[in-house]
Scaffold this motif. Structure first.
Motif, short mmCIF file in Angstrom:
data_model
loop_
_atom_site.label_atom_id
_atom_site.label_comp_id
_atom_site.label_asym_id
_atom_site.label_seq_id
_atom_site.Cartn_x
_atom_site.Cartn_y
_atom_site.Cartn_z
N LEU A 110 18.71 -6.19 7.23
CA LEU A 110 18.73 -4.74 6.70
C LEU A 110 17.51 -4.58 5.49
N ASN A 111 17.38 -5.74 4.77
CA ASN A 111 16.29 -4.99 3.93
C ASN A 111 15.30 -5.28 4.90
N TRP A 112 14.54 -5.80 5.56
CA TRP A 112 13.28 -5.69 6.27
C TRP A 112 13.73 -3.58 6.95
N PHE A 113 14.65 -3.46 7.05
CA PHE A 113 14.33 -1.80 8.12
C PHE A 113 14.54 -1.17 6.52
N HIS A 114 15.01 -1.21 5.06
CA HIS A 114 14.80 -0.85 4.29
C HIS A 114 13.42 -1.20 4.00
N SER A 115 12.83 -1.67 3.91
CA SER A 115 11.00 -1.99 3.41
C SER A 115 10.07 -1.52 4.60
N TYR A 116 10.47 -1.14 5.60
CA TYR A 116 10.09 -0.33 6.58
C TYR A 116 10.08 1.20 6.79
N LEU A 117 11.29 1.70 5.83
CA LEU A 117 11.65 3.44 6.09
C LEU A 117 11.43 3.66 4.37
N SER A 118 10.91 2.64 3.90
CA SER A 118 10.58 2.86 1.66
C SER A 118 8.99 3.27 2.20
N ASP A 119 8.96 3.48 0.72
CA ASP A 119 6.94 4.14 0.54
C ASP A 119 6.22 4.92 0.95
N ARG A 120 6.96 5.69 2.10
CA ARG A 120 6.26 6.89 2.70
C ARG A 120 6.12 7.75 2.66
N SER A 121 5.33 8.62 2.32
CA SER A 121 4.43 10.09 2.33
C SER A 121 3.91 11.12 3.20
N PHE A 122 3.89 11.79 2.68
CA PHE A 122 3.11 13.49 3.60
C PHE A 122 2.09 13.66 2.73
N SER A 123 1.19 14.44 2.97
CA SER A 123 0.51 15.68 3.31
C SER A 123 0.02 16.72 3.34
N ILE A 124 0.35 18.18 3.33
CA ILE A 124 -0.47 19.44 3.81
C ILE A 124 -1.96 19.53 3.52
N HIS A 125 -2.60 20.15 4.95
CA HIS A 125 -3.63 20.29 4.82
C HIS A 125 -4.11 21.30 5.68
N ILE A 126 -4.67 22.34 5.04
CA ILE A 126 -5.36 23.16 5.21
C ILE A 126 -6.71 23.78 5.32
N GLY A 127 -7.18 23.73 6.16
CA GLY A 127 -8.96 24.59 6.02
C GLY A 127 -9.18 22.84 5.90
N ASP A 128 -10.12 23.32 4.15
CA ASP A 128 -10.27 21.65 3.33
C ASP A 128 -10.12 21.57 2.05
N CYS A 129 -8.31 21.80 2.05
CA CYS A 129 -8.22 21.60 0.73
C CYS A 129 -6.90 21.63 0.81
N SER A 130 -5.87 20.16 0.10
CA SER A 130 -5.70 19.10 0.67
C SER A 130 -4.41 19.15 -0.24
N SER A 131 -3.56 18.63 0.19
CA SER A 131 -2.27 18.98 -1.22
C SER A 131 -2.08 17.45 -1.95
N PRO A 132 -1.06 16.75 -2.79
CA PRO A 132 -1.32 15.42 -3.39
C PRO A 132 -0.21 14.64 -2.12
N PHE A 133 -0.13 13.35 -1.74
CA PHE A 133 0.73 13.19 -1.42
C PHE A 133 1.59 12.71 -1.68
N VAL A 134 2.97 13.20 -1.86
CA VAL A 134 4.33 13.33 -2.07
C VAL A 134 5.48 12.04 -0.86
#
Length: 441
Positions: free
Chosen positions: A105-129
């Motif tokens: 279960l701890n492995w799955f917790h580590s596997y799912l945690s600390d994931r992030s995403f960002s949005i790209h529009i043209g040449d602009c990018s948002s920070p990772f959240v």
């Protein structure tokens, strides 16, 4: 000006894929060994397919309407289901429903945690959240984790005494409506499902959820008593790629298949001059035959005029491949190509599922539909591997159910075909059998 919008998350490295594959194998073995997955979940499991789901649902509907009952079918639509999985709830499911504890279960917790995403529009990018929702896209484990996440959904439906089938996030709920059942069961179940979904993130889409009422052919009662106000009834719905019409004639599905095949055939005329004969035949199988064979087991027992439309597609493909003029007789061409007619291809598929069901190569819910024939006294036929054919009231409905059609076709096979020691041997014996029936060779 056109702007390109994209959502990016860190791509899974090669090493992660390798580890995921190992974990997936261990988790799948654990779930299978302890029968922890939903009995009627047909996605991302060995020997389970969309077609096995179609066979199960349609068998129940045909059997109930043959018995004189109305059957209401609901096709639930969940919006962006894979992207709305809550990681904390998923970890709870892994522990409470799948029995994953401790280091695993701890492995799955580590596997799912600390994931992030960002949005790209043209040449602009948002920070990772931070991204605390959704199973990782493109992952090996994602589909299996989603199946575990929605395990309570089947329990809710079964508790209400309704029939259901789930394929990933596609859920079908159906029930027979007769004197002993009430439509309130369905409405109360739907209300409880909405409540459960609201507390588990996946969004229920009322606008895309469809409902249809299948009527028995020989019933004097009207369907007025079975009106269901929360959802409007459709005359035709699409279930996992198969169109089901209210009269169960499958004509809507055949019409869509014919249109698609002829469109693909017209597109292939551009490729014909640049492809050699073997390559052209492979392309025809990929774009035409695959469509004719897609879940064609649901067409068993369909009206001959309906199946003739599919046969015309096969003949057109044979003429196209062999450069045969329309005025020329078509019969010798399929013989040379070793193409068996469409209605035999349908029987071939049904019998293949029957063999799988009898030999542990199909879902349990299909194996439960077949019963070996055991004579009351010692007979020569006792060791002929025959199946019991259930009684049905009406040919047009009940005899199209897998529980009837499969045993009837199976018992008509030569004994040497039924005794095949492997699926490959069964298929290699079955096709020549149908070829001889079709062309007398």
């Amino acid at each position: 000006m056109i702007m390109q919008v994209s959502v990016q998350s860190p791509k899974l490295p090669f090493l992660s894929k390798v580890i995921e594959k190992v974990v997936h194998a261990q988790l799948s073995h654990h779930l299978l060994e302890h029968s922890l997955l939903d009995h009627f979940q047909s996605a991302f499991r060995p020997n389970h397919r969309t077609e096995s789901a179609h066979i199960h649902v349609l068998n129940d509907i045909l059997t109930e309407t043959d018995a004189g009952s109305f059957v209401r079918l609901l096709l639930l639509d969940l919006s962006a289901a894979f992207d709305t999985v809550d990681h904390n709830i998923l970890l709870t499911r892994l522990e409470s429903f799948a029995g994953v504890t401790g280091t695993a279960l701890n492995w799955f917790h580590s596997y799912l945690s600390d994931r992030s995403f960002s949005i790209h529009i043209g040449d602009c990018s948002s920070p990772f959240v931070p991204l605390p929702w959704g199973v990782p896209q493109g992952s090996i484990l994602g589909p299996l984790l989603f199946s575990i996440y929605i395990l309570p959904l089947g329990n809710i439906i079964a508790k209400r005494g309704l029939h259901y089938h789930i394929y990933a996030d596609d859920c079908q709920i159906y029930m027979a409506l007769n004197r002993s059942s009430s439509i309130t069961q369905l409405s109360e179940c739907l209300a409880e499902i909405k409540t459960w979904l609201a507390s588990n993130i996946p969004k229920f889409n009322d606008n895309k959820t469809e409902a249809i009422l299948f009527k028995p052919k020989h019933n004097l009662h009207t369907s007025a008593a079975f009106d269901f106000s929360p959802l409007n009834l459709n005359s035709c719905v699409t279930s996992l790629g198969v169109k089901l019409d209210a009269d169960l004639s499958v004509s809507a599905h055949v019409n869509a298949t014919v249109r698609s095949c002829f469109f693909q055939l017209s597109c292939l005329t551009r490729l014909k001059p640049i492809l050699k004969r073997p390559h052209l035949e492979s392309v025809i199988h990929a774009f035409i035959t695959s469509r004719l064979d897609f879940s064609n087991s649901v067409l068993i027992g369909a009206n001959v005029s309906v199946l003739n439309r599919l046969q015309k597609v096969q003949k057109a493909a044979a003429r196209f491949l062999s450069n045969t003029n329309r005025r020329c007789h078509i019969t010798p061409i399929p013989v040379d190509l070793h193409w068996i007619p469409v209605h035999f291809r349908i029987q071939y598929k049904v019998l293949t599922f029957a063999y799988k069901a009898l030999n542990g190569l199909a879902p349990l819910y299909l194996s439960e539909l077949l019963t070996p024939y055991i004579p009351s006294r010692s007979l020569r036929s006792a060791d002929h591997l025959l199946l019991k054919v259930p009684k049905m009231k009406y040919k047009a409905r009940g005899e199209r159910a897998f529980a009837f059609a499969a045993p009837r076709l199976w018992n008509a096979l030569p004994l040497v075909v039924r005794q095949a020691s492997s699926l490959a041997q069964f298929k290699s014996s079955l096709k020549p059998h149908f070829f001889n029936l079709a062309f007398g060779q």
